[in-house]
Write a protein that holds these residues in place. Structure first.
Motif, PDB file in Angstrom:
ATOM      1  N   LEU A  33      14.312  49.254  -0.003  1.00 35.73           N
ATOM      2  CA  LEU A  33      14.845  50.257  -0.577  1.00 35.73           C
ATOM      3  C   LEU A  33      15.734  51.056   0.437  1.00 35.73           C
ATOM      4  CD1 LEU A  33      11.972  51.390  -2.730  1.00 35.73           C
ATOM      5  CD2 LEU A  33      14.175  50.607  -3.625  1.00 35.73           C
ATOM      6  N   ALA A  34      15.684  50.814   1.848  1.00 34.67           N
ATOM      7  CA  ALA A  34      16.480  51.353   2.645  1.00 34.67           C
ATOM      8  C   ALA A  34      17.347  50.480   3.483  1.00 34.67           C
ATOM      9  CB  ALA A  34      15.480  51.969   3.806  1.00 34.67           C
ATOM     10  N   LEU A  35      18.017  49.555   2.844  1.00 30.95           N
ATOM     11  CA  LEU A  35      18.922  48.576   3.271  1.00 30.95           C
ATOM     12  C   LEU A  35      20.391  49.190   3.026  1.00 30.95           C
ATOM     13  CD1 LEU A  35      17.315  45.306   2.688  1.00 30.95           C
ATOM     14  CD2 LEU A  35      17.684  46.447   4.907  1.00 30.95           C
ATOM     15  N   PRO A  36      21.579  48.515   3.494  1.00 33.79           N
ATOM     16  CA  PRO A  36      22.696  48.834   3.101  1.00 33.79           C
ATOM     17  C   PRO A  36      23.026  48.727   1.794  1.00 33.79           C
ATOM     18  CG  PRO A  36      22.813  47.477   5.140  1.00 33.79           C
ATOM     19  CD  PRO A  36      21.338  47.429   4.633  1.00 33.79           C
ATOM     20  N   PHE A  51      14.682  54.172  -8.632  1.00 34.10           N
ATOM     21  CA  PHE A  51      15.785  53.875  -7.947  1.00 34.10           C
ATOM     22  C   PHE A  51      16.374  52.782  -9.131  1.00 34.10           C
ATOM     23  CE2 PHE A  51      18.168  49.930  -6.444  1.00 34.10           C
ATOM     24  CZ  PHE A  51      18.992  50.574  -5.656  1.00 34.10           C
ATOM     25  N   HIS A  52      15.409  52.161  -9.910  1.00 39.06           N
ATOM     26  CA  HIS A  52      15.977  51.201 -11.010  1.00 39.06           C
ATOM     27  C   HIS A  52      16.290  52.129 -12.218  1.00 39.06           C
ATOM     28  CE1 HIS A  52      14.766  48.060  -8.074  1.00 39.06           C
ATOM     29  NE2 HIS A  52      15.507  47.310  -8.787  1.00 39.06           N
ATOM     30  N   THR A  88      11.693  56.435   0.672  1.00 36.61           N
ATOM     31  CA  THR A  88      13.025  56.647   1.395  1.00 36.61           C
ATOM     32  C   THR A  88      13.205  58.273   1.567  1.00 36.61           C
ATOM     33  OG1 THR A  88      14.480  56.510  -0.380  1.00 36.61           O
ATOM     34  CG2 THR A  88      13.952  54.591   0.871  1.00 36.61           C
ATOM     35  N   ARG A  89      14.099  58.552   2.713  1.00 38.29           N
ATOM     36  CA  ARG A  89      14.367  59.746   2.910  1.00 38.29           C
ATOM     37  C   ARG A  89      15.637  59.876   3.710  1.00 38.29           C
ATOM     38  NH1 ARG A  89      13.538  61.374   8.468  1.00 38.29           N
ATOM     39  NH2 ARG A  89      11.763  60.081   9.420  1.00 38.29           N
ATOM     40  N   GLN A  90      16.577  60.948   3.412  1.00 41.98           N
ATOM     41  CA  GLN A  90      17.696  60.979   4.109  1.00 41.98           C
ATOM     42  C   GLN A  90      17.728  61.818   5.304  1.00 41.98           C
ATOM     43  OE1 GLN A  90      20.435  62.709   1.302  1.00 41.98           O
ATOM     44  NE2 GLN A  90      20.047  61.032  -0.468  1.00 41.98           N
ATOM     45  N   ASN A  91      18.507  61.377   6.355  1.00 40.94           N
ATOM     46  CA  ASN A  91      18.451  62.097   7.677  1.00 40.94           C
ATOM     47  C   ASN A  91      20.079  62.590   7.873  1.00 40.94           C
ATOM     48  OD1 ASN A  91      16.389  62.390   9.207  1.00 40.94           O
ATOM     49  ND2 ASN A  91      16.656  60.538  10.310  1.00 40.94           N
ATOM     50  N   VAL A 149      16.595  56.175   5.218  1.00 37.62           N
ATOM     51  CA  VAL A 149      15.658  55.528   6.029  1.00 37.62           C
ATOM     52  C   VAL A 149      14.435  55.420   5.381  1.00 37.62           C
ATOM     53  CG1 VAL A 149      16.455  56.235   8.504  1.00 37.62           C
ATOM     54  CG2 VAL A 149      14.838  57.703   7.242  1.00 37.62           C
ATOM     55  N   ALA A 150      13.640  54.362   5.839  1.00 38.74           N
ATOM     56  CA  ALA A 150      12.217  54.246   4.924  1.00 38.74           C
ATOM     57  C   ALA A 150      11.400  55.371   5.650  1.00 38.74           C
ATOM     58  CB  ALA A 150      11.826  52.913   5.477  1.00 38.74           C
TER      59      ALA A 150
END
Ligand SMILES: Cc1cc2nc3c(=O)[nH]c(=O)nc-3n(C[C@H](O)[C@H](O)[C@H](O)COP(=O)(O)O)c2cc1C
Length: 331
Positions: free
Chosen positions: A57-60, A105-106, A144-147, A315-316
């Motif tokens: 879930l944290a891939l491009p 996500f889905h 996942t989280r956003q940095n 990022v995960a």
């Protein structure tokens, strides 16, 4: 001459004895070990499988409906664990976080699911419900989280360290030599036994060469195309003397690697360690491609670079164990 031969034979015997001790420890206490309890074994396997979900879930580009067999396997293991142990543990919490994030996500894709996709979602929902029914986690998080890099400025060292994470979504920019030098200077501040400084770092910025190395390593699937800057950390065996120091290449090499990653972070860049838990034959292949001396052992690869989106770097985000599980106070 005889004296020298006897001396060498004694050295070889001592070394073999210690290596045999390592071999026995691994046979008895590793994940496959004879004395390893089934609960311990299961918990680590669950953690590793849950990591595959959070990493996916944290891939491009997250592959839609990935992990069909993974979820079936996780369901089996968690059901087995529930018969022997409470599910209130960090390993299962990590699974639940990952399942919730996967479903979210889905569902956010706003697409109708075909029969095959529905089946996968059903397995995920069934497992989610089973865990919820048999546990009582209070502080669930997204996996996942956003940095946001602009928020890193003026943070204390502690807060900066707490924001460290492996990142896998790189921009294609090549990092300039003066920045590389600054990163290496930080890595060189790593402690080393007797200040041996036997760690070395090899830089790769030619895509063809990076691809060759990553194809042998195999742990960057789903983002290897975006890796344009890569380090190989090694440690020189010739710095180490005698049987007691047989594993020290890895201790010093790992400390150097960590400082290298912190040096990367200090330049507001992102990185991801890539394991070199590989066969000797593959280590040899990487050394040949990279012109690394036979006397050096490979410690790890580190992919690094700018984040593709500096304000929204995904990022995960794995939960950590309870402090009591990690800190054992000897009284
Ligand atoms: C020695 C080592 C090897 C690793 N190998 C890989 C790898 O092959 N592929 C990958 O994507 N991440 C790899 N990682 C990153 C871990 O998955 C990551 O550190 C872990 O999930 C914890 O997440 P965090 O670093 O964001 O806190 C490795 C980390 C270490 C320390």
């Amino acid at each position: 001459m005889i004296k020298r031969t006897i001396f060498i034979l004694i050295k070889i015997t001592k070394l073999s004895y210690e290596f045999f001790g390592d071999f026995l420890s691994f046979c008895f206490y590793s994940n496959y070990g004879l004395y390893t309890s089934k609960v311990k074994r299961l918990k680590y396997s669950i953690l590793i499988e849950a990591h595959r979900v959070e990493k996916g879930l944290a891939l491009p580009k997250t592959k839609l409906f990935f992990g069909k067999e993974l979820f079936q396997n996780l369901s089996k293991m968690i059901f087995e664990l529930s018969k022997m142990n409470t599910l209130n543990c960090v390993e299962v919490k990590k699974v639940l976080n990952a399942l919730n994030t996967y479903l979210q996500f889905h569902n956010n894709q706003n697409k109708s699911f075909n029969t095959e996709q529905k089946k996968i979602m059903d397995v995920v929902v069934t497992l989610q419900k089973f865990i919820e029914k048999n546990s009582n986690f209070s502080d669930l998080q997204n996996s996942t989280r956003q940095n946001n890099f602009s928020l890193n400025e003026n943070l204390s060292l502690r807060d900066n360290l707490l924001r460290r994470a492996s990142s896998r979504i790189f921009s294609s920019e090549i990092i300039k030599k003066n920045t590389i030098d600054k990163i290496i200077q930080v890595a060189q501040k790593a402690p080393s036994q007797c200040n041996r400084q036997s760690s070395r770092v090899y830089l790769f910025q030619k895509k063809e060469q990076i691809d060759k190395i990553l194809s042998i390593q195999g742990g960057a699937k789903g983002y290897s195309n975006d890796v344009h800057n890569l380090f190989i950390v090694t440690n020189d065996l010739s710095g180490w003397q005698g049987p007691q120091q047989r594993n020290q290449v890895y201790v010093d090499g790992a400390l150097f690697s960590m400082m290298l990653m912190l040096g990367i972070q200090a330049e507001n860049l992102i990185s991801c360690s890539l394991n070199l838990a590989i066969k000797n034959s593959d280590e040899k292949k990487i050394k040949t491609i990279s012109s690394i001396s036979k006397s050096e052992r490979l410690i790890m690869l580190i992919a690094f670079g700018f984040a593709k989106d500096k304000n929204r770097n995904i990022v995960a985000s794995s939960p950590r164990r309870n402090l009591q599980e990690v800190l054992k106070i000897n009284e």
